[in-house]
Design an enzyme around this catalytic site. Structure first.
Site, mmCIF file in Angstrom:
data_model
loop_
_atom_site.group_PDB
_atom_site.id
_atom_site.type_symbol
_atom_site.label_atom_id
_atom_site.label_comp_id
_atom_site.label_asym_id
_atom_site.label_seq_id
_atom_site.Cartn_x
_atom_site.Cartn_y
_atom_site.Cartn_z
ATOM 1 C CG HIS A 193 -0.516 0.170 2.437
ATOM 2 N ND1 HIS A 193 -0.470 1.354 3.512
ATOM 3 C CD2 HIS A 193 -0.150 -0.888 3.561
ATOM 4 C CE1 HIS A 193 -0.060 1.180 4.255
ATOM 5 N NE2 HIS A 193 0.143 -0.208 4.476
ATOM 6 C CG ASP B 163 2.145 0.753 8.068
ATOM 7 O OD1 ASP B 163 1.902 0.218 6.898
ATOM 8 O OD2 ASP B 163 1.391 0.895 8.905
ATOM 9 C CD GLU C 291 -3.168 -1.416 5.171
ATOM 10 O OE1 GLU C 291 -3.422 -2.517 5.814
ATOM 11 O OE2 GLU C 291 -2.777 -0.399 5.719
ATOM 12 C CD GLU C 292 -2.126 2.383 7.583
ATOM 13 O OE1 GLU C 292 -2.818 1.865 8.282
ATOM 14 O OE2 GLU C 292 -0.957 2.161 7.281
ATOM 15 C CG ASP D 21 1.290 -3.565 5.303
ATOM 16 O OD1 ASP D 21 2.181 -2.719 5.950
ATOM 17 O OD2 ASP D 21 0.088 -3.424 5.186
ATOM 18 C CG HIS E 299 0.131 3.057 12.746
ATOM 19 N ND1 HIS E 299 -1.077 2.996 12.464
ATOM 20 C CD2 HIS E 299 0.577 2.555 11.654
ATOM 21 C CE1 HIS E 299 -1.531 2.311 11.447
ATOM 22 N NE2 HIS E 299 -0.511 1.959 10.961
#
Ligand code: ZN
Ligand code: CO
Length: 332
Positions: A62, A165, A195-196, A218, A304
């Site tokens: 992603h 990410d 994607e998130e 990922d 994150h």
């Protein structure tokens, strides 16, 4: 590999605003592609023709990252934002941010907020404006921003940045596309959007490809100190072959095949069992009549946050396994 990471990592690509990064990736992969296309949502597909017809492989990484969107501009000139994706407000506060139009700001917490009350609702961006009209000349409601990219090399192999990410996944997929001259099967490298926000891009992308074999690339959380969640993955211990997360149980056949290739080529790997989280793997697995789906995960600390940390040897191991799979495919 590091060059790809640097190149992809310097772009801003908040969910829903992935076009600039898509241009960069398309530019890098153009010489290696038999076809490049984009769909209405913004998914970028790089196609490489296989030696054998019939079966199709889809690789998904992603392009989007978590970030913020402007919701209001206050009289003071401070910019109110809402989160896009799973922002950790404590980790993100008091860091520099950049808007898509280049405007810079600092993400701060509302004055008077107690430490325990810090939440996404308390976050504001100071862009250096004295009042609302000055601020409105530079940003408007709906503009996206995210942390300023800062790629730090902590040691020879350890690197730290925001948006590993899934920029690392994009680099791994791009590396495989560039380094696998003759894929076994027709291969679709899809750089997905959103994607998130719940794997929104990979759903239509998988529907359009209808793969027989699907592999997502990922990140997966790797604990640094303490391990309250009993995570299985270790940083520096190689590519993590996902067995399950909370959205998918990977195809045992495909996981075994990836492990077999890793053994053959002496590539370091480990298994990942995750009790939470999800990736594009699940959308691909259940697209159409379903397919064999797996995920090669890149062990990453502090996922994150603006300082996600990875080991370049793990990233390379992921790329090597993916490249081997694309070159050799599966014998069923
Ligand atoms: Zn991700
Ligand atoms: Co994420």
């Amino acid at each position: 590999m590091f060059e790809l990471i640097k190149k992809f990592q310097s772009e801003l690509s908040v969910s829903g605003g992935e076009n600039t990064l898509a241009d960069v990736i398309a530019g890098v992969l153009e010489p290696a592609a038999d076809g490049i296309s984009r769909d209405a949502m913004g998914n970028l597909t790089v196609y490489k023709k296989g030696r054998h017809g019939g079966k199709k492989v889809m690789v998904a990484a992603h392009m989007d990252e978590i970030g913020f969107v402007v919701t209001a501009i206050e009289d003071s000139g401070m910019v109110r934002v809402a989160n896009i994706g799973g922002i950790n407000p404590v980790a993100s506060s008091y860091s520099p941010v950049r808007f898509e139009n280049g405007v810079k700001g600092v993400l701060v917490v509302e004055d008077g907020t107690k430490l325990e009350d810090i939440s996404n609702k308390k976050l504001l961006v100071d862009i250096g404006a004295d009042n609302a009209s000055a601020a409105k000349r530079r940003v408007r409601v709906g503009d996206f921003c995210a942390c300023v990219p800062m790629l730090l090399r902590l040691s020879k192999n350890r690197v730290s940045s925001k948006a590993f990410d899934d920029r690392l996944g994009c680099a791994v997929a791009a590396y495989a596309a560039l380094n696998c001259k003759k894929p076994a099967f027709d291969t679709y490298f899809v750089f997905t959007v959103q994607e998130e926000l719940g794997c929104r891009g990979s759903k239509p992308a998988a529907f359009s490809v209808m793969p027989d074999y699907a592999i997502a690339i990922d990140v997966t959380p790797a604990p640094a100190a303490g391990n309250p969640n009993k995570l299985t993955v270790k940083l520096g211990a190689g590519a993590a072959l996902k067995v399950k997360d909370s959205s998918v149980i990977c195809s045992p056949m495909l996981v075994d095949r990836l492990a077999e290739l890793a053994e053959e080529k002496k590539i370091k790997y480990q298994y990942e069992v995750l009790t939470a989280g999800g990736t594009d793997t699940s959308s691909m697995q259940i697209a159409g009549t379903g397919c064999h789906a797996a995920c090669i995960s890149i062990p990453t600390r502090y996922v994150h946050t603006p300082v996600e940390t990875a080991d370049l040897r793990d990233v390379q191991a992921c790329a090597d396994i993916l490249t081997a799979f694309i070159a050799e495919g599966v014998e069923e």
